[in-house]
Motif scaffolding. Structure first.
Motif, PDB file in Angstrom:
ATOM      1  N   CYS A  61       0.845  -1.182   0.000  1.00 39.52           N
ATOM      2  CA  CYS A  61       0.000   0.000   0.000  1.00 39.52           C
ATOM      3  C   CYS A  61       0.891   1.245   0.000  1.00 39.52           C
ATOM      4  CB  CYS A  61      -0.889   0.040   1.242  1.00 39.52           C
ATOM      5  SG  CYS A  61      -1.992  -1.386   1.394  1.00 39.52           S
ATOM      6  N   ILE A  62       0.299   2.362  -0.304  1.00 35.55           N
ATOM      7  CA  ILE A  62       1.008   3.644  -0.280  1.00 35.55           C
ATOM      8  C   ILE A  62       0.312   4.527   0.752  1.00 35.55           C
ATOM      9  CG2 ILE A  62       1.659   5.664  -1.622  1.00 35.55           C
ATOM     10  CD1 ILE A  62       1.578   3.817  -4.105  1.00 35.55           C
ATOM     11  N   LYS A  63       1.123   5.087   1.686  1.00 40.86           N
ATOM     12  CA  LYS A  63       0.571   6.005   2.701  1.00 40.86           C
ATOM     13  C   LYS A  63       0.385   7.378   2.085  1.00 40.86           C
ATOM     14  CE  LYS A  63       2.536   4.163   6.945  1.00 40.86           C
ATOM     15  NZ  LYS A  63       3.442   4.447   8.046  1.00 40.86           N
ATOM     16  N   THR A  64      -0.796   7.889   2.232  1.00 36.68           N
ATOM     17  CA  THR A  64      -1.063   9.240   1.730  1.00 36.68           C
ATOM     18  C   THR A  64      -0.650  10.244   2.801  1.00 36.68           C
ATOM     19  OG1 THR A  64      -3.313   9.277   2.603  1.00 36.68           O
ATOM     20  CG2 THR A  64      -3.012   8.396   0.363  1.00 36.68           C
ATOM     21  N   PRO A  65      -0.564  11.536   2.468  1.00 34.86           N
ATOM     22  CA  PRO A  65      -0.216  12.542   3.489  1.00 34.86           C
ATOM     23  C   PRO A  65      -1.202  12.570   4.656  1.00 34.86           C
ATOM     24  CG  PRO A  65       0.022  13.471   1.293  1.00 34.86           C
ATOM     25  CD  PRO A  65      -0.568  12.116   1.125  1.00 34.86           C
ATOM     26  N   LYS A  66      -2.420  12.092   4.458  1.00 37.73           N
ATOM     27  CA  LYS A  66      -3.414  12.058   5.543  1.00 37.73           C
ATOM     28  C   LYS A  66      -3.306  10.772   6.356  1.00 37.73           C
ATOM     29  CE  LYS A  66      -6.751  14.792   2.976  1.00 37.73           C
ATOM     30  NZ  LYS A  66      -8.085  14.830   2.387  1.00 37.73           N
ATOM     31  N   LYS A  67      -2.260   9.986   6.139  1.00 39.17           N
ATOM     32  CA  LYS A  67      -1.974   8.732   6.847  1.00 39.17           C
ATOM     33  C   LYS A  67      -2.970   7.607   6.526  1.00 39.17           C
ATOM     34  CE  LYS A  67       1.441  10.418   9.218  1.00 39.17           C
ATOM     35  NZ  LYS A  67       2.770  10.225   8.766  1.00 39.17           N
ATOM     36  N   THR A  68      -3.662   7.691   5.400  1.00 41.05           N
ATOM     37  CA  THR A  68      -4.530   6.579   4.976  1.00 41.05           C
ATOM     38  C   THR A  68      -3.731   5.711   4.018  1.00 41.05           C
ATOM     39  OG1 THR A  68      -5.432   7.858   3.142  1.00 41.05           O
ATOM     40  CG2 THR A  68      -6.655   7.914   5.212  1.00 41.05           C
ATOM     41  N   LEU A  69      -4.145   4.466   3.909  1.00 37.56           N
ATOM     42  CA  LEU A  69      -3.463   3.532   3.026  1.00 37.56           C
ATOM     43  C   LEU A  69      -4.257   3.353   1.737  1.00 37.56           C
ATOM     44  CD1 LEU A  69      -2.362   0.698   5.488  1.00 37.56           C
ATOM     45  CD2 LEU A  69      -0.959   2.487   4.499  1.00 37.56           C
ATOM     46  N   VAL A  70      -3.577   3.518   0.611  1.00 37.28           N
ATOM     47  CA  VAL A  70      -4.172   3.250  -0.699  1.00 37.28           C
ATOM     48  C   VAL A  70      -3.511   1.966  -1.208  1.00 37.28           C
ATOM     49  CG1 VAL A  70      -4.498   4.076  -3.058  1.00 37.28           C
ATOM     50  CG2 VAL A  70      -4.528   5.691  -1.149  1.00 37.28           C
ATOM     51  N   CYS A  71      -4.337   0.920  -1.346  1.00 35.12           N
ATOM     52  CA  CYS A  71      -3.785  -0.399  -1.709  1.00 35.12           C
ATOM     53  C   CYS A  71      -4.197  -0.851  -3.112  1.00 35.12           C
ATOM     54  CB  CYS A  71      -4.241  -1.434  -0.694  1.00 35.12           C
ATOM     55  SG  CYS A  71      -3.708  -1.050   0.986  1.00 35.12           S
ATOM     56  N   GLN A  72      -4.951  -0.012  -3.816  1.00 35.35           N
ATOM     57  CA  GLN A  72      -5.414  -0.383  -5.161  1.00 35.35           C
ATOM     58  C   GLN A  72      -5.307   0.826  -6.071  1.00 35.35           C
ATOM     59  OE1 GLN A  72      -9.411  -1.509  -4.276  1.00 35.35           O
ATOM     60  NE2 GLN A  72      -8.860  -3.572  -3.634  1.00 35.35           N
ATOM     61  N   ASP A  73      -5.173   0.543  -7.365  1.00 36.83           N
ATOM     62  CA  ASP A  73      -5.159   1.647  -8.316  1.00 36.83           C
ATOM     63  C   ASP A  73      -6.592   2.070  -8.635  1.00 36.83           C
ATOM     64  OD1 ASP A  73      -6.149  -0.283 -10.042  1.00 36.83           O
ATOM     65  OD2 ASP A  73      -4.378  -0.349 -11.322  1.00 36.83           O
ATOM     66  N   LYS A  74      -6.757   2.992  -9.555  1.00 40.43           N
ATOM     67  CA  LYS A  74      -8.089   3.522  -9.835  1.00 40.43           C
ATOM     68  C   LYS A  74      -9.018   2.489 -10.492  1.00 40.43           C
ATOM     69  CE  LYS A  74      -6.502   5.550 -14.134  1.00 40.43           C
ATOM     70  NZ  LYS A  74      -6.324   6.743 -14.913  1.00 40.43           N
ATOM     71  N   ASP A  75      -8.459   1.396 -11.010  1.00 40.69           N
ATOM     72  CA  ASP A  75      -9.263   0.324 -11.616  1.00 40.69           C
ATOM     73  C   ASP A  75      -9.497  -0.834 -10.642  1.00 40.69           C
ATOM     74  OD1 ASP A  75      -9.478   1.636 -14.103  1.00 40.69           O
ATOM     75  OD2 ASP A  75      -7.500   0.877 -14.703  1.00 40.69           O
ATOM     76  N   ASN A  76      -9.247  -0.620  -9.372  1.00 36.99           N
ATOM     77  CA  ASN A  76      -9.433  -1.609  -8.301  1.00 36.99           C
ATOM     78  C   ASN A  76      -8.499  -2.810  -8.403  1.00 36.99           C
ATOM     79  OD1 ASN A  76     -11.177  -0.464  -6.532  1.00 36.99           O
ATOM     80  ND2 ASN A  76     -13.009  -1.426  -7.369  1.00 36.99           N
ATOM     81  N   ARG A  77      -7.352  -2.642  -9.008  1.00 39.47           N
ATOM     82  CA  ARG A  77      -6.354  -3.702  -9.055  1.00 39.47           C
ATOM     83  C   ARG A  77      -5.376  -3.479  -7.910  1.00 39.47           C
ATOM     84  NH1 ARG A  77      -5.165  -2.834 -15.310  1.00 39.47           N
ATOM     85  NH2 ARG A  77      -4.788  -0.837 -14.350  1.00 39.47           N
ATOM     86  N   PRO A  78      -5.100  -4.519  -7.115  1.00 37.92           N
ATOM     87  CA  PRO A  78      -4.199  -4.326  -5.967  1.00 37.92           C
ATOM     88  C   PRO A  78      -2.764  -4.083  -6.430  1.00 37.92           C
ATOM     89  CG  PRO A  78      -4.788  -6.637  -6.195  1.00 37.92           C
ATOM     90  CD  PRO A  78      -5.603  -5.880  -7.214  1.00 37.92           C
ATOM     91  N   PHE A  79      -2.041  -3.310  -5.630  1.00 40.12           N
ATOM     92  CA  PHE A  79      -0.611  -3.119  -5.874  1.00 40.12           C
ATOM     93  C   PHE A  79       0.098  -4.385  -5.409  1.00 40.12           C
ATOM     94  CE2 PHE A  79      -1.719   1.502  -4.876  1.00 40.12           C
ATOM     95  CZ  PHE A  79      -1.774   1.872  -6.205  1.00 40.12           C
ATOM     96  N   ARG A  80       0.879  -4.982  -6.294  1.00 40.51           N
ATOM     97  CA  ARG A  80       1.606  -6.203  -5.926  1.00 40.51           C
ATOM     98  C   ARG A  80       2.815  -6.389  -6.829  1.00 40.51           C
ATOM     99  NH1 ARG A  80      -2.717 -10.457  -8.466  1.00 40.51           N
ATOM    100  NH2 ARG A  80      -2.256  -9.903 -10.601  1.00 40.51           N
ATOM    101  N   MET A  81       3.763  -7.185  -6.358  1.00 39.97           N
ATOM    102  CA  MET A  81       4.940  -7.554  -7.152  1.00 39.97           C
ATOM    103  C   MET A  81       5.584  -8.780  -6.529  1.00 39.97           C
ATOM    104  SD  MET A  81       7.752  -4.626  -6.133  1.00 39.97           S
ATOM    105  CE  MET A  81       6.863  -3.371  -6.960  1.00 39.97           C
ATOM    106  N   THR A  82       6.491  -9.384  -7.266  1.00 37.85           N
ATOM    107  CA  THR A  82       7.170 -10.582  -6.764  1.00 37.85           C
ATOM    108  C   THR A  82       8.241 -10.169  -5.756  1.00 37.85           C
ATOM    109  OG1 THR A  82       8.813 -10.537  -8.519  1.00 37.85           O
ATOM    110  CG2 THR A  82       6.796 -11.809  -8.946  1.00 37.85           C
ATOM    111  N   PRO A  83       8.636 -11.067  -4.861  1.00 36.54           N
ATOM    112  CA  PRO A  83       9.684 -10.744  -3.892  1.00 36.54           C
ATOM    113  C   PRO A  83      10.992 -10.290  -4.543  1.00 36.54           C
ATOM    114  CG  PRO A  83       8.554 -12.728  -3.205  1.00 36.54           C
ATOM    115  CD  PRO A  83       8.036 -12.388  -4.572  1.00 36.54           C
ATOM    116  N   PHE A  84      11.320 -10.827  -5.702  1.00 38.74           N
ATOM    117  CA  PHE A  84      12.543 -10.427  -6.396  1.00 38.74           C
ATOM    118  C   PHE A  84      12.502  -8.934  -6.722  1.00 38.74           C
ATOM    119  CE2 PHE A  84      14.667  -9.558 -10.436  1.00 38.74           C
ATOM    120  CZ  PHE A  84      15.969  -9.926 -10.119  1.00 38.74           C
ATOM    121  N   TYR A  85      11.418  -8.491  -7.329  1.00 38.85           N
ATOM    122  CA  TYR A  85      11.311  -7.074  -7.692  1.00 38.85           C
ATOM    123  C   TYR A  85      11.150  -6.189  -6.454  1.00 38.85           C
ATOM    124  CZ  TYR A  85      11.116  -8.449 -12.546  1.00 38.85           C
ATOM    125  OH  TYR A  85      11.433  -8.960 -13.763  1.00 38.85           O
TER     126      TYR A  85
END
Length: 196
Positions: A61-85
């Motif tokens: 997730c990405i912390k916004t300046p208001k301390k909320t967590l954004v865990c999805q993009d605008k199309d509702n796809r979660p932010f994710r990646m492999t451990p290597f990346y």
């Protein structure tokens, strides 16, 4: 298959694999079973390859300046990646605002559910390719057999026509003999009447 010459036979057999020669010698019912088994392997392997994920994923997730967590993009796809990346991004200077998603897995890490996915996909490809190859081989043999069956049908039709002609000639001969005999009898009767 009939060959034009010994050289033609050698050339044809040199271009066939051992599997093709073995498959070509099987009776048709065993060929159908082999094709069915190959299709079953292809379908089941493809189904196994379709399921699950092949690698571990880190959801973040990405912390916004208001301390909320954004865990999805605008199309509702979660932010994710492999451990290597993820490790590579950390080494290259990951922003402090990026944190692992506490709602997903253990500390954002979700383990792979199907680590053998590429092998299943290859098995599916192999099963379908082998079934297609066997079907193509059967089609080629059927095409060759059709030529011989056509020749056999024409031969049988020619034999039947010759037998019918022979029977017709025999009938004509019998009629001609009967005509000659009748004419001879008539001539004999006519000569007896004229002779009296």
């Amino acid at each position: 298959m009939s060959y034009l010459s010994e050289k033609h036979k050698q050339l044809s057999e040199s271009q066939q694999s051992g599997l093709m020669l073995w498959f070509g010698q099987l009776p048709m019912d065993k060929k159908a079973v082999a094709i069915g088994l190959s299709l079953t392997v292809g379908i089941s392997s493809a189904a196994m390859a379709w399921q699950g994920t092949s690698s571990d994923r880190i959801y973040f997730c990405i912390k916004t300046p208001k301390k909320t967590l954004v865990c999805q993009d605008k199309d509702n796809r979660p932010f994710r990646m492999t451990p290597f990346y993820w490790q590579q991004w950390k080494q290259e200077g990951m922003p402090r605002q990026v944190v692992r998603d506490p709602a997903m897995g253990v500390n954002g890490l979700v383990k792979a559910t199907n680590q053998y996915k590429p092998f299943w996909a290859f098995g599916g490809f192999l099963g379908f390719a082998l079934a297609g190859w066997m079907l193509r081989h059967c089609q080629y043999e059927e095409k060759q057999k059709a030529v011989f069956e056509d020749i056999a049908q024409k031969r049988d039709a020619a034999k039947a026509e010759m037998a019918a002609r022979s029977e017709l000639l025999d009938s004509y001969r019998d009629v001609a003999i009967a005509e000659v005999q009748l004419q001879a009898d008539l001539d004999l009767v006519a000569n007896r009447v004229v002779g009296k």
